[in-house]
Scaffold this motif. Sequence first.
Motif, PDB file in Angstrom:
ATOM      1  N   GLU A 182      87.009  50.211  -8.206  1.00  0.00           N
ATOM      2  CA  GLU A 182      86.949  48.775  -7.957  1.00  0.00           C
ATOM      3  C   GLU A 182      85.518  48.323  -7.679  1.00  0.00           C
ATOM      4  O   GLU A 182      85.154  47.169  -7.910  1.00  0.00           O
ATOM      5  CB  GLU A 182      87.846  48.422  -6.765  1.00  0.00           C
ATOM      6  N   SER A 183      84.678  49.262  -7.236  1.00  0.00           N
ATOM      7  CA  SER A 183      83.288  48.924  -6.894  1.00  0.00           C
ATOM      8  C   SER A 183      82.449  48.581  -8.123  1.00  0.00           C
ATOM      9  O   SER A 183      81.309  48.141  -7.980  1.00  0.00           O
ATOM     10  CB  SER A 183      82.630  50.093  -6.157  1.00  0.00           C
ATOM     11  N   ILE A 184      82.987  48.769  -9.324  1.00  0.00           N
ATOM     12  CA  ILE A 184      82.199  48.522 -10.532  1.00  0.00           C
ATOM     13  C   ILE A 184      81.684  47.088 -10.592  1.00  0.00           C
ATOM     14  O   ILE A 184      80.592  46.830 -11.096  1.00  0.00           O
ATOM     15  CB  ILE A 184      83.015  48.853 -11.805  1.00  0.00           C
ATOM     16  N   GLY A 185      82.425  46.156 -10.046  1.00  0.00           N
ATOM     17  CA  GLY A 185      81.998  44.762 -10.080  1.00  0.00           C
ATOM     18  C   GLY A 185      80.963  44.415  -9.051  1.00  0.00           C
ATOM     19  O   GLY A 185      80.425  43.295  -9.040  1.00  0.00           O
ATOM     20  N   ASN A 186      80.658  45.373  -8.162  1.00  0.00           N
ATOM     21  CA  ASN A 186      79.706  45.117  -7.084  1.00  0.00           C
ATOM     22  C   ASN A 186      78.415  45.909  -7.245  1.00  0.00           C
ATOM     23  O   ASN A 186      77.543  45.849  -6.376  1.00  0.00           O
ATOM     24  CB  ASN A 186      80.350  45.467  -5.739  1.00  0.00           C
ATOM     25  N   LEU A 187      78.292  46.674  -8.328  1.00  0.00           N
ATOM     26  CA  LEU A 187      77.074  47.440  -8.563  1.00  0.00           C
ATOM     27  C   LEU A 187      75.961  46.538  -9.067  1.00  0.00           C
ATOM     28  O   LEU A 187      76.197  45.388  -9.446  1.00  0.00           O
ATOM     29  CB  LEU A 187      77.348  48.558  -9.577  1.00  0.00           C
ATOM     30  N   ASN A 188      74.746  47.077  -9.115  1.00  0.00           N
ATOM     31  CA  ASN A 188      73.601  46.329  -9.630  1.00  0.00           C
ATOM     32  C   ASN A 188      73.626  46.329 -11.154  1.00  0.00           C
ATOM     33  O   ASN A 188      72.792  46.961 -11.809  1.00  0.00           O
ATOM     34  CB  ASN A 188      72.290  46.928  -9.115  1.00  0.00           C
ATOM     35  N   LEU A 189      74.592  45.656 -11.718  1.00  0.00           N
ATOM     36  CA  LEU A 189      74.746  45.587 -13.169  1.00  0.00           C
ATOM     37  C   LEU A 189      74.496  44.166 -13.658  1.00  0.00           C
ATOM     38  O   LEU A 189      75.199  43.645 -14.515  1.00  0.00           O
ATOM     39  CB  LEU A 189      76.159  46.046 -13.561  1.00  0.00           C
ATOM     40  N   LYS A 190      73.487  43.554 -13.076  1.00  0.00           N
ATOM     41  CA  LYS A 190      73.135  42.195 -13.457  1.00  0.00           C
ATOM     42  C   LYS A 190      72.804  42.121 -14.942  1.00  0.00           C
ATOM     43  O   LYS A 190      72.013  42.903 -15.456  1.00  0.00           O
ATOM     44  CB  LYS A 190      71.930  41.727 -12.646  1.00  0.00           C
TER      45      LYS A 190
END
Length: 551
Positions: free
Chosen positions: A402-410
């Motif tokens: 679920e953390s995938i949406g909170n990573l530094n993947l700007k």
Amino acid sequence: MNLTKLSILDLAENYLTGQIPNSIFYLENLEFLDLSTNNFTAKVEFDNFVKLKKLTSLYLSYCGLSLIIGETSDNRTLQKFENLGFGRCNLSKFPDFLTTQNELKWLDLGTNNIHGQVPEWFWNISLGQHPILLPWTHLAILDLTSNKLQGSLPIPSFSTLEYHVSNNSFTGKIPELICNMSSLQVLDLSINNLSGSLPQCLHNFGDSLLILDLRRNTFEGSIPQTWTNGSKLMLISFSQNKFQGWLPTSLAKCIMLKALDFSNNQFDDTFPSWLGHLPNLKILILRSNKFYGPIRTHEAKYIFPCLQILDLSYNSFTGSLPLKFFQYSNSSRFDHASHLTYIEVTSPFALQTGFLYYSWGLDYSYAMIMTNKGVVTDYKKVQELFTALDFSSNRFTGDIPESIGNLNLKGLRLLNFSNNFLTGHIPQSLGNLVDLESLDLSQNKLFGEIPQQLTQLTFLEYFNVSHNYLVGPIPQGKQFNTFPSNSFEGNPGLCGSPLTKKCKNSEVSLPSPSTPEESQDLGVSISVWLENCFDWVWIWTSCWSDYWARC
């Protein structure tokens, strides 16, 4: 034509059309003439320029002209040119007058129709056998790109700074003699038929080489462990060859690296986590090799601080998805980037013609191949803002965290986890990746419903969740109204547009765990659920059977 003392005329990079004014050919003191990158449409005789006896620098590349070089030019005694730009001038053979031009510093014959073997005079045969040095001992830049040249690879003088011969038909090995070019900044041998192993002396380039492009040849064997501290290499492509064995760990010493491409070879190795400390590495492509095993992400010293494109597709990686690399990434690097800027390297260059000191940088853009929106795409340039993860066609297991949406993947545009063994639900947090344009989760073992939060992805052009164990209604509205039915096929439990299977009003999702007091109501709910979602029960049971079998 009244400017009789004019010595420099630079009209490059405009939108000039028609013919070159005849008045230019009367500027008898002209030493430097640059007409490159315009839209002229006429044919012009090279003899017209030869009349300008003081002219030593002539740039006609990409100006739209067809240059006619007659036999009279070949036979007469001409002035000594220092710089000649004849790129895309519709030449069909090497200009023979070049055999006497021993003062050349810049020669551009790229993007013409020069075909066949390199002519005999091209080689300085007095120095020995082929392959041997070309006769221009002062040459700094040689561009033979995009012709139809055959035979052995010619080696320019040791003073050469840039050597471009991509997109020809050169054959044979790279001669060891090339390693004497200790000042080389750009070596582009891509898209030829060169073969054999690489020279062990590649470390000779360490102090000067910025770009090494060997893609699309038939090189084989292992890559030499010759890279040293102090290397200035920024772009390296070994892709689409037949390299084998382990990756050279000495590449970890190339701390200036921006892009590294090993794709479409036969490397048999584990993930090169030792590249993770490179402070400038933006692109790492390992696609279509024999890499294997789990990817360790717990070692703090291997954090890939600038990584924005990672392609691991078509290998045999196992274990969980290596997303922790991106929890350390520096997303602020995008704050000053523009959609109009590209990942490239500028090779500085300077020429002195008489009293004129001419300095500029030649931009070399990184090129790559990547699957985007279901299509194999050849990127001639890569935008600074482009961010992509492709972990498809491996053996990754476990949930998508679920953390995938909170990573530094700007700025993440492409996310491909297809053709693995992933289980669990599709994370709702994927809806936070607001720049996503392509999302492929197909051919896994994902179950549950498609999150409604994905309708927030208003830039999403490609979406594929086919061949999973998904159930329930397909989200409607916005981009989801544009996806075809094959984006959802192979999920018997899904219903709603664009599928032909309609959703029933009584259809419910899997009930949550109950307390003993709720067991009677739960039995009623299960009976309704069994009646309306028989397909889902079969999928759910199959999924858990697979799970226990793996345990």
